[in-house]
Design a protein around this motif. Structure first.
Motif, PDB file in Angstrom:
ATOM      1  N   SER A 107      94.066  28.232  45.858  1.00  0.00           N
ATOM      2  CA  SER A 107      95.488  28.585  45.748  1.00  0.00           C
ATOM      3  C   SER A 107      96.108  27.966  44.493  1.00  0.00           C
ATOM      4  O   SER A 107      96.921  28.610  43.822  1.00  0.00           O
ATOM      5  CB  SER A 107      96.264  28.160  46.998  1.00  0.00           C
ATOM      6  N   LYS A 110      94.977  30.109  41.529  1.00  0.00           N
ATOM      7  CA  LYS A 110      95.720  31.374  41.484  1.00  0.00           C
ATOM      8  C   LYS A 110      97.151  31.146  41.000  1.00  0.00           C
ATOM      9  O   LYS A 110      97.672  31.920  40.200  1.00  0.00           O
ATOM     10  CB  LYS A 110      95.714  32.036  42.859  1.00  0.00           C
ATOM     11  N   GLU A 111      97.792  30.097  41.495  1.00  0.00           N
ATOM     12  CA  GLU A 111      99.161  29.781  41.086  1.00  0.00           C
ATOM     13  C   GLU A 111      99.224  29.517  39.579  1.00  0.00           C
ATOM     14  O   GLU A 111     100.107  30.017  38.888  1.00  0.00           O
ATOM     15  CB  GLU A 111      99.655  28.554  41.857  1.00  0.00           C
ATOM     16  N   ASN A 112      98.272  28.755  39.071  1.00  0.00           N
ATOM     17  CA  ASN A 112      98.254  28.456  37.647  1.00  0.00           C
ATOM     18  C   ASN A 112      97.966  29.693  36.810  1.00  0.00           C
ATOM     19  O   ASN A 112      98.506  29.846  35.714  1.00  0.00           O
ATOM     20  CB  ASN A 112      97.249  27.346  37.343  1.00  0.00           C
ATOM     21  N   ALA A 113      97.144  30.581  37.312  1.00  0.00           N
ATOM     22  CA  ALA A 113      96.860  31.823  36.593  1.00  0.00           C
ATOM     23  C   ALA A 113      98.118  32.674  36.499  1.00  0.00           C
ATOM     24  O   ALA A 113      98.392  33.273  35.464  1.00  0.00           O
ATOM     25  CB  ALA A 113      95.741  32.600  37.285  1.00  0.00           C
ATOM     26  N   LEU A 114      98.912  32.708  37.564  1.00  0.00           N
ATOM     27  CA  LEU A 114     100.168  33.458  37.541  1.00  0.00           C
ATOM     28  C   LEU A 114     101.154  32.848  36.557  1.00  0.00           C
ATOM     29  O   LEU A 114     101.858  33.561  35.850  1.00  0.00           O
ATOM     30  CB  LEU A 114     100.793  33.509  38.939  1.00  0.00           C
ATOM     31  N   GLU A 115     101.212  31.517  36.490  1.00  0.00           N
ATOM     32  CA  GLU A 115     102.102  30.839  35.548  1.00  0.00           C
ATOM     33  C   GLU A 115     101.717  31.163  34.110  1.00  0.00           C
ATOM     34  O   GLU A 115     102.576  31.316  33.263  1.00  0.00           O
ATOM     35  CB  GLU A 115     102.082  29.333  35.779  1.00  0.00           C
ATOM     36  N   GLU A 116     100.420  31.266  33.837  1.00  0.00           N
ATOM     37  CA  GLU A 116      99.961  31.579  32.486  1.00  0.00           C
ATOM     38  C   GLU A 116     100.360  32.990  32.085  1.00  0.00           C
ATOM     39  O   GLU A 116     100.601  33.251  30.918  1.00  0.00           O
ATOM     40  CB  GLU A 116      98.439  31.436  32.394  1.00  0.00           C
ATOM     41  N   GLU A 117     100.414  33.906  33.057  1.00  0.00           N
ATOM     42  CA  GLU A 117     100.788  35.280  32.762  1.00  0.00           C
ATOM     43  C   GLU A 117     102.257  35.390  32.408  1.00  0.00           C
ATOM     44  O   GLU A 117     102.675  36.336  31.764  1.00  0.00           O
ATOM     45  CB  GLU A 117     100.486  36.180  33.965  1.00  0.00           C
ATOM     46  N   ALA A 120     107.216  37.866  35.709  1.00  0.00           N
ATOM     47  CA  ALA A 120     107.023  39.309  35.866  1.00  0.00           C
ATOM     48  C   ALA A 120     108.238  40.040  35.335  1.00  0.00           C
ATOM     49  O   ALA A 120     109.363  39.554  35.415  1.00  0.00           O
ATOM     50  CB  ALA A 120     106.819  39.634  37.347  1.00  0.00           C
TER      51      ALA A 120
END
Length: 132
Positions: A107, A110-117, A120
């Protein structure tokens, strides 16, 4: 483990040092490397060895593996697999505890991957508004 894709290992080290609010001189002292050498690493003029990266990681109080991934010595997949294998091999943990740790680890990744993106776009958040 967040892997902010910075242009070079030197830029990544500089970014981590600045986030930690440590001067170049302080990091050089903590890592046991010369100030001029560390400056050259940060500017991309020198490529540090794995041993030097380990010393710099200690000075920054981050995982050496993070620096190894940034430097291209390890792949992110190698590090993820190592973490998972270490948790699974720990005899002091129950199977349930191991699974909880792995779920938390996943988790965070995944959270860090979303922050890098980045954030939205409004269209991505509510695509129906666009169609109305």
């Amino acid at each position: 483990m967040a892997s902010s894709k910075v242009g070079s290992i030197g830029e990544y080290i500089r970014d981590q040092r600045q986030r930690a609010k440590i001067s170049l001189r302080q990091l050089a002292e903590q890592a046991g490397v010369s100030n001029p050498y560390l400056s050259q690493v940060e500017r991309g003029l020198r490529k540090p060895s794995a041993e030097i990266l380990q010393q710099i990681a200690k000075g920054l109080r981050i995982s050496a593996e993070v620096l190894y991934v940034q430097a291209g010595i390890l792949t992110e997949r190698d590090v993820e697999t190592d973490v998972q294998e270490a948790v699974r091999a720990d005899l002091a943990l129950t199977e349930r505890q191991k699974q909880v740790l792995l779920d938390i680890y996943d988790s965070f990744r995944k959270e860090n991957a979303l922050e890098e993106e980045g954030p939205a776009s409004p269209e991505a958040v509510n695509p129906r508004e666009e169609a109305s």
